[in-house]
Write an enzyme that holds these catalytic residues in place. Structure first.
Site, short mmCIF file in Angstrom:
data_model
loop_
_atom_site.label_atom_id
_atom_site.label_comp_id
_atom_site.label_asym_id
_atom_site.label_seq_id
_atom_site.Cartn_x
_atom_site.Cartn_y
_atom_site.Cartn_z
CD GLN A 190 37.82 48.99 48.34
OE1 GLN A 190 37.97 49.93 47.58
NE2 GLN A 190 38.84 48.31 48.82
CG HIS A 247 25.02 38.69 49.46
ND1 HIS A 247 24.17 39.71 49.09
CD2 HIS A 247 25.71 39.15 50.53
CE1 HIS A 247 24.34 40.74 49.91
NE2 HIS A 247 25.27 40.42 50.78
CG ASP A 285 25.95 42.07 53.56
OD1 ASP A 285 26.28 42.29 52.38
OD2 ASP A 285 25.30 41.05 53.92
NE ARG A 326 40.29 58.09 42.67
CZ ARG A 326 40.41 56.76 42.63
NH1 ARG A 326 40.77 56.06 43.69
NH2 ARG A 326 40.16 56.10 41.51
CG HIS A 377 36.32 52.12 42.90
ND1 HIS A 377 37.32 52.99 43.25
CD2 HIS A 377 36.80 50.88 43.17
CE1 HIS A 377 38.37 52.31 43.72
NE2 HIS A 377 38.07 51.03 43.68
CG ASN A 426 39.50 52.70 40.44
OD1 ASN A 426 40.46 53.45 40.59
ND2 ASN A 426 39.48 51.47 40.97
CD GLU A 427 42.81 49.79 40.14
OE1 GLU A 427 42.36 48.64 40.28
OE2 GLU A 427 43.68 50.26 40.88
CG ASN A 455 44.50 53.81 40.99
OD1 ASN A 455 44.56 55.02 41.10
ND2 ASN A 455 43.36 53.14 41.01
CE1 TYR A 475 46.75 50.49 44.51
CE2 TYR A 475 47.35 50.71 46.82
CZ TYR A 475 46.45 50.88 45.80
OH TYR A 475 45.23 51.45 46.06
CD GLU A 483 42.89 53.17 44.21
OE1 GLU A 483 43.45 52.08 44.41
OE2 GLU A 483 41.72 53.27 43.80
C1 GBH Z 1 43.06 49.12 43.88
O1 GBH Z 1 43.18 48.10 42.99
C2 GBH Z 1 41.60 49.38 44.04
O2 GBH Z 1 41.22 50.46 43.24
C3 GBH Z 1 41.20 49.57 45.46
O3 GBH Z 1 39.81 49.52 45.54
C4 GBH Z 1 41.89 48.53 46.33
O4 GBH Z 1 41.46 48.61 47.66
C5 GBH Z 1 43.37 48.78 46.27
O5 GBH Z 1 43.82 48.73 44.95
C6 GBH Z 1 44.21 47.78 47.03
O6 GBH Z 1 44.12 46.52 46.44
O7 GBH Z 1 45.51 38.70 45.19
O8 GBH Z 1 47.52 38.58 43.88
O9 GBH Z 1 45.45 37.93 42.94
C7 GBH Z 1 44.42 47.55 42.84
C8 GBH Z 1 44.09 46.21 42.42
C9 GBH Z 1 43.24 44.41 43.49
C10 GBH Z 1 45.57 44.62 42.83
C11 GBH Z 1 43.57 43.15 44.18
C12 GBH Z 1 45.85 43.33 43.44
C13 GBH Z 1 45.03 41.29 44.19
C14 GBH Z 1 45.86 40.43 43.28
N1 GBH Z 1 44.40 45.25 43.38
N2 GBH Z 1 44.67 42.51 43.49
S1 GBH Z 1 46.10 38.81 43.86
#
Ligand code: GBH
Length: 528
Positions: free
Chosen positions: A44, A64, A77, A102, A147, A191-192, A332, A334, A405
């Site tokens: 990222q 790509h 890139d 991290r 990751h 990670n995840e 993690n 959210y 996270e």
């Molecule tokens: C984390 O994953 C990652 O570890 C991190 O790299 C990432 O930047 C961060 O979360 C924020 O996304 O578009 O509805 O199909 C969490 C996984 C990945 C969960 C993207 C939601 C999109 C689902 N996230 N995902 S959707």
């Protein structure tokens, strides 16, 4: 009343007052030893995707060759060019005043073939520089070994569905331990894992976008767990200077209808399928996959005409080998989801058969009342964090937890009031969990800066720092949230001063108010 009696009364009341005050203070601050950090991941932020000997990762390959799969057809890139501007990154970590950074290591930057027969010195030096700079300023590097950046050549061998990858991953981890182990004392292997397996092999989604529901995902999970455990044992046997664990992810499940006990069942299923798949073998009392997964996937596989369960079986030795192989519970999270049952016979959600979602047998949605963010999947629901931490405490006997996270997206800008609100309300939930006895040791905010958001490209921003992707230096500027977060880190307290009064604020102040009422009552009573 004589003098000594009234003095006694005075002292008693003061003591009462003091104890309540101290209690309030305690309830409002994070523990002294609480660890604060910020996070990023290699793909990222690094850019320089083919510089100094780095080879192609599965994400380079996906972006790509199939740009149409990315929201804005972009790739990483260049992104924030941390390969060039890492010094500025460390400076930002210092500005925030956090004790932990991290970040993850790009496997194809270190081992371009995937194998250790060719070690790329320039790649190792890049991470050595970051680690040394962090240590100069007393910041603890917290390194994620994987990751999501698998070398593309290893994908061509079947990626994580191929058990060969276990030994290849051990070699990769050994290179990292040999090189950085003297200075890096905090590690996570994966990670995840749910995203690595389900979202990448079960769907046309995360790289490699394999889109083969319900079968390779469980092979992937099986290999990942073995690879994780073997790397854990290697670290403990040979190095053992620090802590090493795994980080899983979940959107907290809630019952769609609180009065339906079926929906409570759906919640439990969701916890076991999302988290338990990877964490039950490690953290539960006896190890192995959750019973509900073994039973459901076994029965459904049979019904579907397979000879054996699509969920592979561990031998007893493997169960023992994997059990208790994480020094902490990395999580993690959210957002939250609502769930209800989806019975096999009717399959009203029309999940593909077979698939992870059909195996789990639930239907998911989000509550329209939960506030939106910059991402369709992420709605703000702080009490979900409290539920989650309590569930982990109960299910796995209160393991030490690192929230590796948590954060929120928007569409950009420096005046990110919504992000400040998000951090404050989620941190309030975390504080409540700690006061409830949950052993939360640290919190890593996602993310240090705006970066490449996988399938969403550059359309969603999670950063505490804004990045000007059009400027030659990829100029980084602190947002409002960076200032508030650094204040929180400094004081160990949530900082509401930037915001108008909102619910969580009043609730945390209620404790103090009721304390004052109590004190006044006792003063009046004692004067009678
Ligand atoms: C984390 O994953 C990652 O570890 C991190 O790299 C990432 O930047 C961060 O979360 C924020 O996304 O578009 O509805 O199909 C969490 C996984 C990945 C969960 C993207 C939601 C999109 C689902 N996230 N995902 S959707």
């Amino acid at each position: 009343m004589n003098k000594s009696a009234s003095l006694c009364k005075f002292l008693l009341i003061s003591l009462l007052y003091l104890s309540i005050f101290v209690r309030c203070e305690k309830f409002e601050s994070f523990p002294d030893e609480f660890k604060w950090g910020v996070g990023t991941s290699s793909y990222q932020i690094e850019g320089s995707w083919n510089v100094d000997g780095k080879s192609e990762s599965i994400w380079d390959h996906l972006t790509h060759n199939f740009p149409e799969k990315i929201e804005d057809q972009s790739n990483a890139d260049h992104t924030t060019e941390s390969y060039k501007f890492w010094k500025r990154d460390v400076e930002m970590v210092r500005e925030l005043g956090v004790g932990v950074y991290r970040f993850s290591i790009s496997w194809p930057r270190v081992l371009p073939n995937g194998y250790k027969n060719h070690i790329n010195r320039a790649g190792l030096d890049y991470y050595n520089n970051i680690i040394n700079e962090l240590l100069t300023y007393n910041i603890t590097p917290f390194v994620t070994i994987y990751h999501w950046e698998l070398p593309q050549r290893l994908q061509e061998l079947g990626g994580w569905t191929n058990p060969e990858l276990i030994d290849i991953f051990i070699d990769y981890a050994k290179v990292l331990f040999d090189e950085f182990g003297d200075r890096v004392k905090m590690w996570t292997t994966f990670n995840e894992p749910w995203h690595i397996c389900e979202q990448a092999y079960g769907q046309d989604y995360m790289a490699p976008s394999y889109d083969y529901p319900g079968i390779p995902i469980y092979l992937c999970g099986h290999n990942l767990l073995k690879a994780h455990a073997k790397v854990y044992h290697m670290y403990k046997n040979i190095y053992n200077h620090g802590i090493i664990g795994i980080t899983a992810d979940i959107s907290t499940p809630h019952p769609l209808n609180h009065n339906h006990h079926h929906d409570q069942q759906a919640v439990e299923r969701a916890y076991q399928f999302y988290l338990g798949w990877f964490m039950h073998p490690i953290f539960s009392k006896h190890g192995n996959y959750p019973k509900i997964m073994i039973d459901r996937i076994g029965e459904l596989s049979k019904k579907q005409g397979f000879t054996k369960s699509r969920l592979p079986t561990f031998t007893n030795d493997e169960i023992k080998m994997i059990h208790k192989t994480s020094d902490f519970f990395g999580i993690n999270s959210y957002t939250s989801i609502q769930v209800t049952l989806n019975d096999d016979d009717t399959n009203p959600a029309k999940h593909k058969i077979p698939s992870f979602f059909h195996d789990m047998g639930t239907i998911e949605s989000q509550n329209e009342n939960w506030e939106k963010s910059g991402s369709v999947w992420l709605r703000v629901h702080p009490s979900g964090m409290l539920h989650l931490l309590k569930w982990i405490k109960k299910e796995y006997h209160n393991p030490p937890v690192y929230i590796t996270e948590n954060g929120v997206s928007d569409k950009g800008g420096l005046n990110d009031v919504k992000r400040v609100e998000y951090f404050n309300s989620y941190l309030t939930a975390i504080l409540n969990a700690i006061n409830d006895g949950c052993d939360v040791r640290g919190y890593i905010a996602w993310s240090l800066m705006d970066s490449y958001e996988w399938k969403a490209g550059f359309t969603e921003k999670f950063g505490l720092y804004h990045v000007d992707f059009n400027s030659p230096n990829k100029t980084r500027t602190p947002k409002m949230s960076a200032k508030v977060f650094s204040e929180i880190v400094k004081t160990n307290k949530i900082d509401w001063s930037y915001l108008p009064l909102i619910d969580e604020k009043s609730s945390s102040y209620n404790i103090k108010q009721s304390a004052f009422v109590l004190v006044f009552a006792s003063i009046i009573l004692s004067s009678l």
